[in-house]
Design a protein around this motif. Structure first.
Motif, mmCIF file in Angstrom:
data_model
loop_
_atom_site.group_PDB
_atom_site.id
_atom_site.type_symbol
_atom_site.label_atom_id
_atom_site.label_comp_id
_atom_site.label_asym_id
_atom_site.label_seq_id
_atom_site.Cartn_x
_atom_site.Cartn_y
_atom_site.Cartn_z
ATOM 1 N N PRO A 92 73.577 8.163 26.562
ATOM 2 C CA PRO A 92 73.803 9.759 26.298
ATOM 3 C C PRO A 92 73.766 9.803 24.158
ATOM 4 O O PRO A 92 73.720 9.192 23.526
ATOM 5 C CB PRO A 92 75.847 9.936 25.986
ATOM 6 N N VAL A 93 73.098 11.569 24.328
ATOM 7 C CA VAL A 93 73.264 11.697 22.349
ATOM 8 C C VAL A 93 73.914 12.028 21.994
ATOM 9 O O VAL A 93 74.076 11.717 20.605
ATOM 10 C CB VAL A 93 71.884 12.357 23.191
ATOM 11 N N GLY A 94 74.762 12.460 23.009
ATOM 12 C CA GLY A 94 75.608 13.573 22.440
ATOM 13 C C GLY A 94 76.228 15.144 23.149
ATOM 14 O O GLY A 94 74.946 15.541 23.973
ATOM 15 N N LYS A 95 77.454 16.256 22.074
ATOM 16 C CA LYS A 95 77.275 16.918 22.393
ATOM 17 C C LYS A 95 76.111 17.413 21.850
ATOM 18 O O LYS A 95 76.043 17.742 20.335
ATOM 19 C CB LYS A 95 78.473 17.371 22.131
ATOM 20 N N LEU A 96 75.412 18.677 22.643
ATOM 21 C CA LEU A 96 74.445 19.170 22.002
ATOM 22 C C LEU A 96 74.630 21.225 22.059
ATOM 23 O O LEU A 96 75.470 21.477 23.379
ATOM 24 C CB LEU A 96 73.069 19.445 22.655
ATOM 25 N N ILE B 8 76.796 17.491 26.849
ATOM 26 C CA ILE B 8 75.987 16.534 26.736
ATOM 27 C C ILE B 8 74.554 15.926 27.215
ATOM 28 O O ILE B 8 74.181 16.367 28.540
ATOM 29 C CB ILE B 8 76.700 15.243 27.573
ATOM 30 N N GLY B 9 74.115 16.318 26.026
ATOM 31 C CA GLY B 9 72.149 15.506 25.921
ATOM 32 C C GLY B 9 72.620 13.741 26.775
ATOM 33 O O GLY B 9 72.979 12.901 26.353
ATOM 34 N N ILE C 74 67.814 20.715 24.388
ATOM 35 C CA ILE C 74 68.019 19.640 24.032
ATOM 36 C C ILE C 74 66.516 18.961 22.492
ATOM 37 O O ILE C 74 66.549 18.531 22.519
ATOM 38 C CB ILE C 74 67.156 19.161 25.306
ATOM 39 N N LYS C 75 65.703 20.018 22.932
ATOM 40 C CA LYS C 75 63.980 20.406 21.687
ATOM 41 C C LYS C 75 63.838 19.131 21.841
ATOM 42 O O LYS C 75 63.864 18.039 22.925
ATOM 43 C CB LYS C 75 65.116 20.378 20.059
ATOM 44 N N ASP C 76 63.995 17.651 20.625
ATOM 45 C CA ASP C 76 63.258 16.960 20.931
ATOM 46 C C ASP C 76 64.502 15.290 21.033
ATOM 47 O O ASP C 76 64.482 14.683 21.202
ATOM 48 C CB ASP C 76 62.270 16.885 19.735
ATOM 49 N N LYS C 77 65.934 15.818 21.068
ATOM 50 C CA LYS C 77 66.508 15.195 20.761
ATOM 51 C C LYS C 77 66.906 14.249 22.438
ATOM 52 O O LYS C 77 67.437 13.176 22.323
ATOM 53 C CB LYS C 77 68.412 15.930 20.615
ATOM 54 N N ALA C 78 67.147 14.852 24.068
ATOM 55 C CA ALA C 78 67.001 14.766 24.582
ATOM 56 C C ALA C 78 66.401 15.747 25.860
ATOM 57 O O ALA C 78 65.377 16.346 25.693
ATOM 58 C CB ALA C 78 68.912 15.380 25.118
#
Length: 108
Positions: free
Chosen positions: A30-34, A96-97, A62-66
């Motif tokens: 999980p990356v977090g809330k996006l 959530i990413g 999401i770009k480069d985060k997820a």
């Protein structure tokens, strides 16, 4: 009331909600809330610019985060001024990413 709506309108409405099952994202990081927003504008009912699509909003989130979004919620907003001579429509997604495991990523 009719004249007021012709001069300025600002509407916000919920869209549809989409969610994978929790078992679909089990084992993913999980990356977090996006949140992502995409907007399009129109002038004089002739010229339209931008991309207010759901896909553009997800890509902005999401770009480069997820790699993908889970538990996605969608909201829309509309603004118009003076008989819709200027009109703006925006799509906002939150979710959530998660990062896919390396074995599931496409090899190029």
């Amino acid at each position: 009331m009719f004249l007021t709506n012709c001069l300025y309108t600002n509407i916000k409405s919920p869209g549809w909600y989409y969610s994978q099952s929790y078992s679909d994202v089990r084992g993913m990081e999980p990356v977090g809330k996006l949140e992502g927003v995409s907007c399009g504008t129109s002038w004089l009912w002739i010229v339209y610019t931008g991309d207010e699509s759901y896909e553009a909003a997800v890509q902005n989130a999401i770009k480069d985060k997820a790699d993908l979004l889970f538990d996605v919620q969608t909201d829309y907003s509309y603004k118009s001024f003076i008989f819709a001579l200027y009109f703006e429509k925006c799509t906002r997604v939150t979710g959530i990413g998660v990062k896919l495991p390396q074995r599931l990523l496409k090899k190029e």
